[in-house]
Design a protein around this motif. Structure first.
Motif, mmCIF file in Angstrom:
data_model
loop_
_atom_site.group_PDB
_atom_site.id
_atom_site.type_symbol
_atom_site.label_atom_id
_atom_site.label_comp_id
_atom_site.label_asym_id
_atom_site.label_seq_id
_atom_site.Cartn_x
_atom_site.Cartn_y
_atom_site.Cartn_z
ATOM 1 N N ASP A 178 23.470 4.605 0.491
ATOM 2 C CA ASP A 178 22.710 4.076 -0.664
ATOM 3 C C ASP A 178 21.582 3.108 -0.291
ATOM 4 O O ASP A 178 20.453 3.275 -0.748
ATOM 5 N N PRO A 179 21.832 2.079 0.555
ATOM 6 C CA PRO A 179 20.719 1.161 0.869
ATOM 7 C C PRO A 179 19.519 1.913 1.463
ATOM 8 O O PRO A 179 18.372 1.653 1.108
ATOM 9 N N GLU A 180 19.804 2.901 2.305
ATOM 10 C CA GLU A 180 18.740 3.663 2.949
ATOM 11 C C GLU A 180 18.015 4.532 1.907
ATOM 12 O O GLU A 180 16.795 4.642 1.917
ATOM 13 N N PHE A 181 18.799 5.111 0.988
ATOM 14 C CA PHE A 181 18.196 5.951 -0.056
ATOM 15 C C PHE A 181 17.293 5.098 -0.950
ATOM 16 O O PHE A 181 16.178 5.493 -1.303
ATOM 17 N N ALA A 182 17.745 3.891 -1.257
ATOM 18 C CA ALA A 182 16.960 2.988 -2.127
ATOM 19 C C ALA A 182 15.623 2.622 -1.467
ATOM 20 O O ALA A 182 14.559 2.735 -2.087
ATOM 21 N N VAL A 183 15.650 2.249 -0.181
ATOM 22 C CA VAL A 183 14.376 1.869 0.462
ATOM 23 C C VAL A 183 13.485 3.094 0.651
ATOM 24 O O VAL A 183 12.247 2.998 0.558
ATOM 25 N N LEU A 184 14.113 4.260 0.854
ATOM 26 C CA LEU A 184 13.330 5.495 0.991
ATOM 27 C C LEU A 184 12.494 5.718 -0.271
ATOM 28 O O LEU A 184 11.293 5.974 -0.209
ATOM 29 N N LYS A 185 13.128 5.551 -1.417
ATOM 30 C CA LYS A 185 12.430 5.736 -2.710
ATOM 31 C C LYS A 185 11.339 4.670 -2.874
ATOM 32 O O LYS A 185 10.215 4.978 -3.274
ATOM 33 N N LEU A 186 11.645 3.420 -2.528
ATOM 34 C CA LEU A 186 10.644 2.340 -2.643
ATOM 35 C C LEU A 186 9.432 2.646 -1.762
ATOM 36 O O LEU A 186 8.283 2.496 -2.183
ATOM 37 N N GLY A 187 9.707 3.135 -0.549
ATOM 38 C CA GLY A 187 8.613 3.460 0.366
ATOM 39 C C GLY A 187 7.721 4.548 -0.205
ATOM 40 O O GLY A 187 6.487 4.456 -0.175
ATOM 41 N N LYS A 188 8.372 5.552 -0.807
ATOM 42 C CA LYS A 188 7.633 6.699 -1.370
ATOM 43 C C LYS A 188 6.732 6.220 -2.517
ATOM 44 O O LYS A 188 5.543 6.512 -2.553
ATOM 45 N N ILE A 189 7.310 5.430 -3.420
ATOM 46 C CA ILE A 189 6.582 5.012 -4.629
ATOM 47 C C ILE A 189 5.469 4.016 -4.294
ATOM 48 O O ILE A 189 4.344 4.135 -4.782
ATOM 49 N N LEU A 190 5.762 3.066 -3.410
ATOM 50 C CA LEU A 190 4.852 1.920 -3.219
ATOM 51 C C LEU A 190 3.941 2.026 -2.002
ATOM 52 O O LEU A 190 3.078 1.169 -1.785
ATOM 53 N N ALA A 191 4.078 3.077 -1.183
ATOM 54 C CA ALA A 191 3.243 3.116 0.030
ATOM 55 C C ALA A 191 2.705 4.497 0.403
ATOM 56 O O ALA A 191 1.821 4.591 1.250
ATOM 57 N N LEU A 192 3.279 5.574 -0.198
ATOM 58 C CA LEU A 192 2.806 6.909 0.187
ATOM 59 C C LEU A 192 1.914 7.513 -0.891
ATOM 60 O O LEU A 192 2.162 7.320 -2.080
ATOM 61 N N ASN A 193 0.866 8.183 -0.420
ATOM 62 C CA ASN A 193 -0.048 8.912 -1.303
ATOM 63 C C ASN A 193 0.014 10.372 -0.886
ATOM 64 O O ASN A 193 -0.469 10.678 0.218
ATOM 65 N N SER A 194 0.651 11.244 -1.695
ATOM 66 C CA SER A 194 0.935 12.646 -1.355
ATOM 67 C C SER A 194 1.366 12.733 0.100
ATOM 68 O O SER A 194 0.784 13.452 0.911
ATOM 69 N N GLY A 195 2.369 11.877 0.424
ATOM 70 C CA GLY A 195 3.013 11.945 1.736
ATOM 71 C C GLY A 195 2.314 11.137 2.822
ATOM 72 O O GLY A 195 2.893 10.870 3.865
ATOM 73 N N ASN A 196 1.063 10.723 2.592
ATOM 74 C CA ASN A 196 0.352 9.939 3.609
ATOM 75 C C ASN A 196 0.532 8.444 3.391
ATOM 76 O O ASN A 196 0.523 7.982 2.252
ATOM 77 N N ILE A 197 0.675 7.708 4.493
ATOM 78 C CA ILE A 197 0.847 6.254 4.395
ATOM 79 C C ILE A 197 -0.495 5.649 3.964
ATOM 80 O O ILE A 197 -1.516 5.903 4.596
ATOM 81 N N SER A 198 -0.491 4.867 2.865
ATOM 82 C CA SER A 198 -1.738 4.335 2.317
ATOM 83 C C SER A 198 -1.826 2.820 2.451
ATOM 84 O O SER A 198 -1.066 2.087 1.813
ATOM 85 N N SER A 199 -2.790 2.357 3.280
ATOM 86 C CA SER A 199 -2.980 0.897 3.433
ATOM 87 C C SER A 199 -3.374 0.254 2.107
ATOM 88 O O SER A 199 -2.976 -0.872 1.803
ATOM 89 N N ASP A 200 -4.121 0.987 1.274
ATOM 90 C CA ASP A 200 -4.544 0.416 -0.030
ATOM 91 C C ASP A 200 -3.336 0.182 -0.928
ATOM 92 O O ASP A 200 -3.192 -0.897 -1.530
ATOM 93 N N LYS A 201 -2.451 1.181 -0.990
ATOM 94 C CA LYS A 201 -1.242 1.007 -1.835
ATOM 95 C C LYS A 201 -0.386 -0.127 -1.278
ATOM 96 O O LYS A 201 0.177 -0.931 -2.021
ATOM 97 N N ILE A 202 -0.329 -0.200 0.070
ATOM 98 C CA ILE A 202 0.477 -1.259 0.701
ATOM 99 C C ILE A 202 -0.102 -2.626 0.352
ATOM 100 O O ILE A 202 0.639 -3.560 0.008
ATOM 101 N N LEU A 203 -1.432 -2.766 0.380
ATOM 102 C CA LEU A 203 -2.049 -4.056 0.036
ATOM 103 C C LEU A 203 -1.733 -4.422 -1.415
ATOM 104 O O LEU A 203 -1.361 -5.561 -1.707
ATOM 105 N N ASP A 204 -1.804 -3.440 -2.306
ATOM 106 C CA ASP A 204 -1.455 -3.709 -3.719
ATOM 107 C C ASP A 204 -0.015 -4.222 -3.814
ATOM 108 O O ASP A 204 0.272 -5.175 -4.552
ATOM 109 N N MET A 205 0.883 -3.606 -3.039
ATOM 110 C CA MET A 205 2.297 -4.028 -3.051
ATOM 111 C C MET A 205 2.454 -5.439 -2.504
ATOM 112 O O MET A 205 3.164 -6.281 -3.062
ATOM 113 N N LEU A 206 1.750 -5.743 -1.393
ATOM 114 C CA LEU A 206 1.848 -7.086 -0.802
ATOM 115 C C LEU A 206 1.346 -8.147 -1.782
ATOM 116 O O LEU A 206 1.895 -9.251 -1.860
ATOM 117 N N LYS A 207 0.315 -7.783 -2.549
ATOM 118 C CA LYS A 207 -0.271 -8.757 -3.492
ATOM 119 C C LYS A 207 0.685 -9.094 -4.639
ATOM 120 O O LYS A 207 0.644 -10.195 -5.182
#
Ligand code: MLT
Length: 264
Positions: A178-207
């Motif tokens: 479960d903990p791994e599944f939860a962070v997997l979902k958070l990573g997908k929603i808050l940092a990936l853009n159609s599977g690609n790692i997005s620095s812009d989305k990450i900056l929005d999350m950090l802010k």
């Protein structure tokens, strides 16, 4: 099948035996592991994590080649040479120096891994390098999110989540819970853009992250922008025998030694 487990905050690590014999990845995106990756990439000889300010001072005493580094409340510790902003760790200041580091969360996580089989540092700055390292390891891995003051923090969880997403994407046969599944979902929603790692989305999350907002309130907004830049420092810091050094540098030295032996 290898197992991937996540500690969503380092306070869940009961003692130094918890990580004994494990392959550990320490994450403290804001800002310790980010800063340490930059410091080593910019030529620092090594980083020595210290549990407290007084232990750091004791380690530094008598060494003329060391600098005292770290923060409390995000700000430089009184009497120390450098704080914990990656922007402070310029080559001309830290080249070939031993950095004695003490921070609120990140250094405690690292020290908890002193009995681990292997321990590397991760942040968004060296993410793909760490993912490749784990793929090549082909063994069970433990991801440690340093968190904030013994509590959960979103930025470390997202970083761990991207790692798990990419292992699955690379068809690495992993077992998660479960903990791994939860962070997997958070990573997908808050940092990936159609599977690609997005620095812009990450900056929005950090802010919007709690620690991101705090760091901005004490004048470190530029650190958020810096720490969101994915893969800008493709190096692997390795924690061995009480010191953190670049895996790449250790390998170079080993190869040089082997070559010298052959010549002799
Ligand atoms: C920590 O290790 O606690 C953090 O990196 C603190 C910070 O830099 O704000």
């Amino acid at each position: 099948m290898s197992k991937v487990e996540v500690y969503i905050t380092q306070s869940l690590i009961k003692d130094d035996l918890t990580l004994k014999g494990k392959n550990v990845v320490i994450i403290d995106v804001l800002r310790s592991t980010s800063t340490m990756i930059v410091a080593l990439a910019n030529g620092a000889k090594e980083i020595i994590p210290a549990e407290t300010v007084s232990v750091a001072a004791r380690i530094a005493r008598g060494s003329n080649n060391s600098l005292l580094c770290g923060e409390r409340g995000g700000k430089i510790i009184e009497g120390f040479n450098l704080g914990n902003s990656p922007l402070e760790y310029k080559e001309e200041i830290i080249k070939d120096r031993s950095l004695i580091f003490s921070t609120t969360n990140g250094t405690l996580s690292i020290l908890r891994a002193k009995l681990s089989k292997s321990c590397v540092l991760a942040s968004f700055l060296n993410l793909s390098k760490v993912i490749d390292y784990i793929i090549n390891l082909k063994e069970d891995v433990t991801l440690v999110c340093s968190g904030k003051l013994n509590n959960f923090c979103i930025e470390d969880a997202v970083c761990a989540g991207i790692i798990i997403n990419k292992l699955i994407e690379n068809k690495v046969n992993i077992e998660i819970s479960d903990p791994e599944f939860a962070v997997l979902k958070l990573g997908k929603i808050l940092a990936l853009n159609s599977g690609n790692i997005s620095s812009d989305k990450i900056l929005d999350m950090l802010k919007i992250s709690e620690h991101g907002k705090y760091l901005k309130s004490v004048g470190f907004e530029d650190d958020l922008i810096f720490c969101s830049k994915v893969d800008t420092y493709p190096y692997i810091p390795l924690y061995i025998k009480g010191a953190i050094r670049l895996k790449e540098k250790i390998e170079d030295e080993t190869n040089i030694k082997a070559a010298m032996k052959k010549i002799k």
